[in-house]
Design an enzyme around this catalytic site. Structure first.
Site, PDB file in Angstrom:
ATOM      1  CG  ASP A   1      65.541 -66.502  64.136  1.00 26.67           C
ATOM      2  OD1 ASP A   1      66.153 -65.590  64.714  1.00 26.67           O
ATOM      3  OD2 ASP A   1      65.526 -67.678  64.570  1.00 26.67           O
TER       4      ASP A   1
ATOM      5  CG  ASP B   1      68.431 -68.063  70.533  1.00 33.16           C
ATOM      6  OD1 ASP B   1      67.705 -67.113  70.183  1.00 33.16           O
ATOM      7  OD2 ASP B   1      68.858 -68.923  69.735  1.00 33.16           O
TER       8      ASP B   1
END
Length: 443
Positions: free
Chosen positions: A149, A243
């Site tokens: 991430d 996201d």
């Protein structure tokens, strides 16, 4: 490290990260804990998911990765002596390696999560500055996949320039996909592969390649720093947006963004529109179907994100669609489907609510897959006209022939033989639904 110079099918050359054992050739298939459980994870939930992948027949269809997302470690910090991340003993009493043993015993692979920052998105220890230590830990534990991430980045390691990612997650307006209010834009010709973001991800790539284990590398930098330009030389997939959520508006928006990136997708490297939300939220069955079909036709990683021990039959049927999975995993043709007509909008329109509605792609078997989307909120008719499909329009035609072209067509959802279809195939679609046609030989 072995490198292969490839062409991403049409326009964009890329250096691809090639592994001698073939891992990463085609897009990943698996399951991830985040969309299902967020931080509420433990060994039992991970092993249960692995067992369900086997019991539900998903393993037989190619799903193989069982991925632990954020929140798996002790939050207070690393081991003060070894500097290693410590698996949470309450969540994982036998460590990550204990889960890996159980997952591997099922013939599956285990994935884990970290971030190219000081902390993960949920505030747990991350890997910036500890890449070699963590890569070695992951290898020793039996890890096969790393999702990496982009949280916890210190200010001194942020990029000096800002890249345009036309995504609503930052609240900006992007007329036709442009960043009219972009500040600190890079000068023309700037090489984003030299940016600090790229370097943070390259450091983990090099660490993973140095260990004695193949670990699939999934970049998650949300499209920042023009990751499409260097992602294929760095990892096996790269997130191209913020996201996903279990809403049709967000699914349509990401599909629209990714539709303009299809020239970057080919063997060894794929833009990643984020994990699947099939089975989550209040998505209708047509929306679940469209979501999965678009992701499969774009050859995105297909990472399931719903609790498999409670999945209903209709959602499992979508995730188990053999024709789409066969297209997705074609080991001879790496390119995805491309939009050939936008439908609702003029071609090449950037519209977060109405992505391209007509897609087609070839297969090594000679069949052509054609997808038609109804992006509108009511029942509409969509027509696949053979003369408009790039892979079909010149197939077997005779000059000056007035005879209508016919092809053998199968419905990819039902398996129904639709017979010899002349000229075009027309269908009424529910709101946000798709038709997927498998077009065979002429008739």
């Amino acid at each position: 490290m072995r490198w292969l110079l490839t062409s991403s099918a049409l326009l964009v050359p890329a250096a691809a990260l090639v592994r001698p054992d073939g891992v990463g050739l085609t897009p990943a298939l698996g399951w991830n804990s985040w969309n299902a459980y967020s931080c509420d994870i433990d060994a039992d939930k991970i092993v249960t998911a692995a067992n369900e992948v086997v019991n539900l027949g998903l393993k037989d269809l190619g799903y193989e990765y069982i991925n632990i997302d954020d929140c798996w470690s002790v939050k207070s910090g690393r081991n003060t002596t070894t500097k290693r991340i410590i698996p949470d003993p309450d969540k994982f009493p036998n460590g990550i390696s204990g889960v890996a043993d159980q997952v591997h015993a099922l013939g599956l692979k285990l994935g884990i999560y970290s971030s190219a920052g000081l902390t993960t998105c949920a505030g747990y220890p991350a890997s910036l500055g500890y890449e070699e230590i963590d890569a070695q830990s992951f290898a020793e534990w039996g890890i096969d996949y790393l999702k990496y991430d982009n949280c916890g980045v210190p200010t001194n390691l942020t990029d000096q320039y800002t890249y345009c990612v036309p995504d609503s997650t930052d609240g900006s307006n992007y007329p036709n996909g442009t960043c009219v209010n972009l500040t600190d834009a890079a000068p023309q010709g700037y090489d984003w592969a030299t940016s600090t973001t790229a370097k943070r991800y390259q450091r983990m790539r090099d660490a993973l390649l140095s260990v004695n284990r193949t670990i699939l590398y999934s970049l998650c930098d949300w499209g920042q720093a023009d990751v499409n330009a260097w992602g294929n030389a760095t990892g096996n997939s790269w997130r191209m947006s913020g996201d996903i959520t279990a809403t049709w508006s967000r699914i349509a928006e990401i599909a629209n963004e990714n539709s303009f990136l299809m020239n970057y997708a080919n063997f060894w490297g794929y833009p990643d529109p984020d994990m699947l939300e099939v089975g989550n939220g209040n998505l209708t069955l047509p929306e679940n179907r469209a979501h999965f079909a678009l992701w499969a036709m774009m050859k995105a990683p297909l990472i399931i994100g719903t609790p498999l021990d409670s999945i209903d039959t209709s959602h499992l049927t979508i995730l188990s669609n053999k024709p789409l999975l066969t297209f997705h995993q074609d080991a001879v043709i790496g390119r995805p489907a491309y939009p050939y007509k936008w439908g609702y909008n003029p071609d090449w329109t950037f519209d977060p609510e109405h992505p391209a509605e007509y897609w087609s792609g070839p297969t090594s078997s000679g069949e052509v897959f054609v997808l038609m989307l109804n992006s509108e909120g009511e029942v509409k008719t969509r027509s696949a006209v053979w003369e408009e499909v790039p892979e079909l329009k010149d197939r077997g035609t005779k000059k000056n022939s007035k005879e209508k072209k016919g092809f053998k067509v199968t419905d990819a959802w039902t398996g129904k033989d639709l017979g010899c279809v002349k000229d075009k195939y027309e269908v009424k679609l529910q709101a946000h639904d798709v038709a997927v046609l498998v077009v065979g030989g002429q008739c």
